[in-house]
Design an enzyme around this catalytic site. Structure first.
Site, PDB file in Angstrom:
ATOM      1  N   GLY A 178       4.000   7.188  -6.004  1.00 53.58           N
ATOM      2  CA  GLY A 178       2.631   7.130  -5.526  1.00 53.58           C
ATOM      3  C   GLY A 178       2.021   5.743  -5.540  1.00 53.58           C
ATOM      4  O   GLY A 178       0.999   5.515  -4.892  1.00 53.58           O
ATOM      5  N   ASP A 179       2.622   4.815  -6.267  1.00 52.83           N
ATOM      6  CA  ASP A 179       2.199   3.413  -6.243  1.00 52.83           C
ATOM      7  C   ASP A 179       3.405   2.580  -6.667  1.00 52.83           C
ATOM      8  O   ASP A 179       3.432   1.997  -7.750  1.00 52.83           O
ATOM      9  CB  ASP A 179       1.014   3.166  -7.166  1.00 52.83           C
ATOM     10  CG  ASP A 179       0.445   1.759  -7.019  1.00 52.83           C
ATOM     11  OD1 ASP A 179       0.990   0.961  -6.214  1.00 52.83           O
ATOM     12  OD2 ASP A 179      -0.546   1.441  -7.705  1.00 52.83           O
ATOM     13  N   ALA A 180       4.404   2.552  -5.803  1.00 54.00           N
ATOM     14  CA  ALA A 180       5.689   1.942  -6.149  1.00 54.00           C
ATOM     15  C   ALA A 180       5.706   0.437  -5.965  1.00 54.00           C
ATOM     16  O   ALA A 180       6.752  -0.158  -5.691  1.00 54.00           O
ATOM     17  CB  ALA A 180       6.798   2.590  -5.326  1.00 54.00           C
ATOM     18  N   ASN A 184       4.637  -1.935 -11.258  1.00 52.68           N
ATOM     19  CA  ASN A 184       4.639  -0.646 -11.950  1.00 52.68           C
ATOM     20  C   ASN A 184       6.011  -0.199 -12.425  1.00 52.68           C
ATOM     21  O   ASN A 184       6.167   0.923 -12.907  1.00 52.68           O
ATOM     22  CB  ASN A 184       4.008   0.419 -11.049  1.00 52.68           C
ATOM     23  CG  ASN A 184       2.540   0.149 -10.838  1.00 52.68           C
ATOM     24  OD1 ASN A 184       1.887  -0.458 -11.680  1.00 52.68           O
ATOM     25  ND2 ASN A 184       2.009   0.593  -9.714  1.00 52.68           N
TER      26      ASN A 184
END
Length: 254
Positions: A178-180, A184
């Site tokens: 979802g926020d690669a 992260n």
């Protein structure tokens, strides 16, 4: 895609008054000071503080009221994903009229945008590709209760999504991070992934929803030319159509 402004702050960050008791509990003496070093500030006003207290090394994320950050959603997703992969162990959550917070135990490793890895993209980038493939292969789609499909995201879009109503066919359904973006994923001293953070958007979707964002993030963090290396390490050929679509969808509200 627009360039993100999330970054490591240049100096101490003011601590919201309502967060001071939380920091004092988890960070020990001195953690309730008016300002503390922060490890990250993001584009919508959230701040992450690193603490070391009675529970050891922990992080405390803060989201001011009215921002798009949903730390309760992140806590639920982190607890679910922890059965399969190393993600932050949630220690405490809370909220008041000023904002919300999430305290989690620190994972080993350093962010892939730590200066050590920014200086060694030839190691970091292929490791990131392998890490995202590991993520997609490990998490079971059928057991995932969270959605990150195109219809779900279009319903929550904050920009003009009229041109995005007809997505390309799904390549492969996975549990997306979802926020690669590069920051992260955490990397150990040998360059291998040791964990993943920032899971508030985790959910089932086409793997290109992650791949499109992960690859453009390489340009932001390491400079141009690394996207083919990432895709090769992940094990997939470039897909310009799906990449363009999912980057445009990200821009109207990830």
């Amino acid at each position: 895609m627009s360039v993100p402004i999330s970054q490591v702050p240049a100096g101490p960050v003011p601590v919201p008054p309502s967060l001071r008791p939380v920091l004092a509990r988890w960070g020990g003496p001195g953690a309730d000071l008016p300002a503390l070093p922060a490890v990250w500030v993001n584009a919508v006003g959230g701040t992450t503080f690193a603490l070391r207290g009675p529970a050891g090394a922990v992080f405390c994320k803060w989201a001011p009221a009215g921002t798009a950050l949903d730390l309760a959603a992140e806590a639920r997703r982190s607890r679910w994903a922890a059965a399969w992969l190393p993600v932050p162990r949630v220690l405490a959550t809370g909220a008041d009229e000023h904002g919300s917070w999430l305290v989690s135990r620190a994972l080993p490793g350093r962010s892939a945008v730590d200066p050590r890895w920014l200086a060694r993209p030839q190691v970091a980038v292929p490791s990131l590709g392998r890490a995202l493939r590991r993520w997609h292969d490990a998490l079971p789609v059928r057991e995932c209760p969270f959605d990150w499909s195109v219809p779900h995201r279009l319903a929550r879009a904050v920009g003009d999504a009229s041109a995005l109503r007809t997505p390309p066919p799904v390549d492969r359904l996975v549990v997306c991070h979802g926020d690669a973006c590069s920051p992260n994923t955490l990397l150990g001293e040998d360059g291998a992934a040791t964990g993943w953070v920032d899971l508030s958007a985790l959910g089932v979707g086409d793997r290109w929803a992650d791949l499109a964002v992960a690859t453009v993030s390489l340009d932001w963090n390491y400079g141009p030319g690394w996207q083919p290396v990432f895709l090769d390490a992940y094990g997939v050929a470039a897909d310009p159509v799906r990449t363009a679509y999912y980057r445009a969808l990200w821009d109207v509200g990830p």
